[in-house]
Write a protein that holds these residues in place. Structure first.
Motif, PDB file in Angstrom:
ATOM      1  N   TYR A 146      12.083   4.689 -11.618  1.00  0.00           N
ATOM      2  CA  TYR A 146      12.362   3.547 -12.489  1.00  0.00           C
ATOM      3  C   TYR A 146      13.229   2.532 -11.748  1.00  0.00           C
ATOM      4  N   ASP A 147      14.282   3.008 -11.093  1.00  0.00           N
ATOM      5  CA  ASP A 147      15.154   2.119 -10.319  1.00  0.00           C
ATOM      6  C   ASP A 147      14.378   1.406  -9.212  1.00  0.00           C
ATOM      7  N   LEU A 148      13.546   2.154  -8.496  1.00  0.00           N
ATOM      8  CA  LEU A 148      12.761   1.555  -7.411  1.00  0.00           C
ATOM      9  C   LEU A 148      11.816   0.475  -7.939  1.00  0.00           C
ATOM     10  N   LEU A 149      11.110   0.787  -8.990  1.00  0.00           N
ATOM     11  CA  LEU A 149      10.129  -0.149  -9.527  1.00  0.00           C
ATOM     12  C   LEU A 149      10.797  -1.419 -10.034  1.00  0.00           C
ATOM     13  N   ASP A 203       9.412  10.693   2.253  1.00  0.00           N
ATOM     14  CA  ASP A 203      10.124  10.844   3.522  1.00  0.00           C
ATOM     15  C   ASP A 203       9.727   9.791   4.551  1.00  0.00           C
ATOM     16  N   SER A 204       8.544   9.222   4.395  1.00  0.00           N
ATOM     17  CA  SER A 204       8.114   8.184   5.340  1.00  0.00           C
ATOM     18  C   SER A 204       8.165   6.785   4.723  1.00  0.00           C
ATOM     19  N   PHE A 205       8.640   6.680   3.496  1.00  0.00           N
ATOM     20  CA  PHE A 205       8.707   5.386   2.801  1.00  0.00           C
ATOM     21  C   PHE A 205       9.859   4.568   3.357  1.00  0.00           C
ATOM     22  N   ASN A 206       9.591   3.325   3.748  1.00  0.00           N
ATOM     23  CA  ASN A 206      10.565   2.474   4.408  1.00  0.00           C
ATOM     24  C   ASN A 206      10.863   1.252   3.542  1.00  0.00           C
ATOM     25  N   THR A 216       0.834  -1.207   0.000  1.00  0.00           N
ATOM     26  CA  THR A 216       0.000   0.000   0.000  1.00  0.00           C
ATOM     27  C   THR A 216       0.865   1.253   0.000  1.00  0.00           C
ATOM     28  N   SER A 217       1.908   1.249   0.819  1.00  0.00           N
ATOM     29  CA  SER A 217       2.817   2.390   0.890  1.00  0.00           C
ATOM     30  C   SER A 217       3.499   2.624  -0.459  1.00  0.00           C
ATOM     31  N   PHE A 218       3.973   1.557  -1.079  1.00  0.00           N
ATOM     32  CA  PHE A 218       4.624   1.674  -2.378  1.00  0.00           C
ATOM     33  C   PHE A 218       3.644   2.226  -3.412  1.00  0.00           C
TER      34      PHE A 218
END
Length: 188
Positions: A131-134, A78-81, A42-44
């Motif tokens: 793109y890198d994250l995905l 900023d809150s993504f872990n 959900t966060s992503f």
């Protein structure tokens, strides 16, 4: 006789290992066989949807909407872990560790910029991070399109992500709305 016993022992161990191996499924291929928690997913998705909102604001060339979407994206980043990514794959984690913070810092620069074209330069860097994250996280249930405009930034070219395969160019907006092409479909 000893060679025969060793061969039998080796084959029986190999058979035991084969029995223990998990079947290769689509889930195994795309995410290493492990699913992320619902909270992480959900966060992503929230972060990715905020990115799409920023992209859409650039398509409209609306600096007020760009600043609003950028501020929202920064707050979410900023809150993504990434702890679950680290627990699952330390090598993948090391390749993206710090990338959300890079995008957050670029968002600060973008928000402070008055010129729309300078804001678009920041968006290019932010798009690279996403793109890198995905590609590294590979969250389930996501289909994204990696798109490219060869004419952006005086023919240097630039990429962005979209949740639709139709081209809506964030680097030119209405001037050249459909300039570009899908370079890659990311389907997890």
């Amino acid at each position: 006789m000893i060679a025969f016993a060793l061969t039998i022992g080796f084959l029986s161990c190999k058979n035991d290992e084969e029995k223990k191996a998990e079947p290769v499924t689509e889930e195994t291929k795309t995410s290493g066989g492990k699913k992320y928690s619902e909270l992480f997913t959900t966060s992503f998705n929230n972060v990715l949807n905020a990115y799409y909102g920023l992209k859409d604001a650039f398509v409209k060339s609306d600096t007020v909407a760009i600043n609003t979407a950028g501020a929202q994206l920064k707050l979410l980043l900023d809150s993504f872990n990434l702890v679950e990514v680290k627990e699952r794959d330390t090598i993948a984690f090391s390749s993206i560790n710090g990338r959300p913070a890079d995008a957050s810092a670029e968002l600060v620069a973008m928000l402070g910029e008055k010129d729309l074209e300078k804001k678009r330069e920041s968006f290019e860097m932010i798009s690279s991070v996403f793109y890198d994250l995905l590609r590294t996280v590979r969250p389930g249930g996501i289909k994204a399109y990696y798109q490219y405009c060869p004419m952006a930034f005086n023919d240097k070219g630039a990429y962005w992500l979209s949740n639709a395969d139709s081209i809506q160019n964030p680097y030119f907006g209405k001037k050249m709305l459909t300039c570009g092409e899908v370079k890659e479909t990311l389907n997890y």
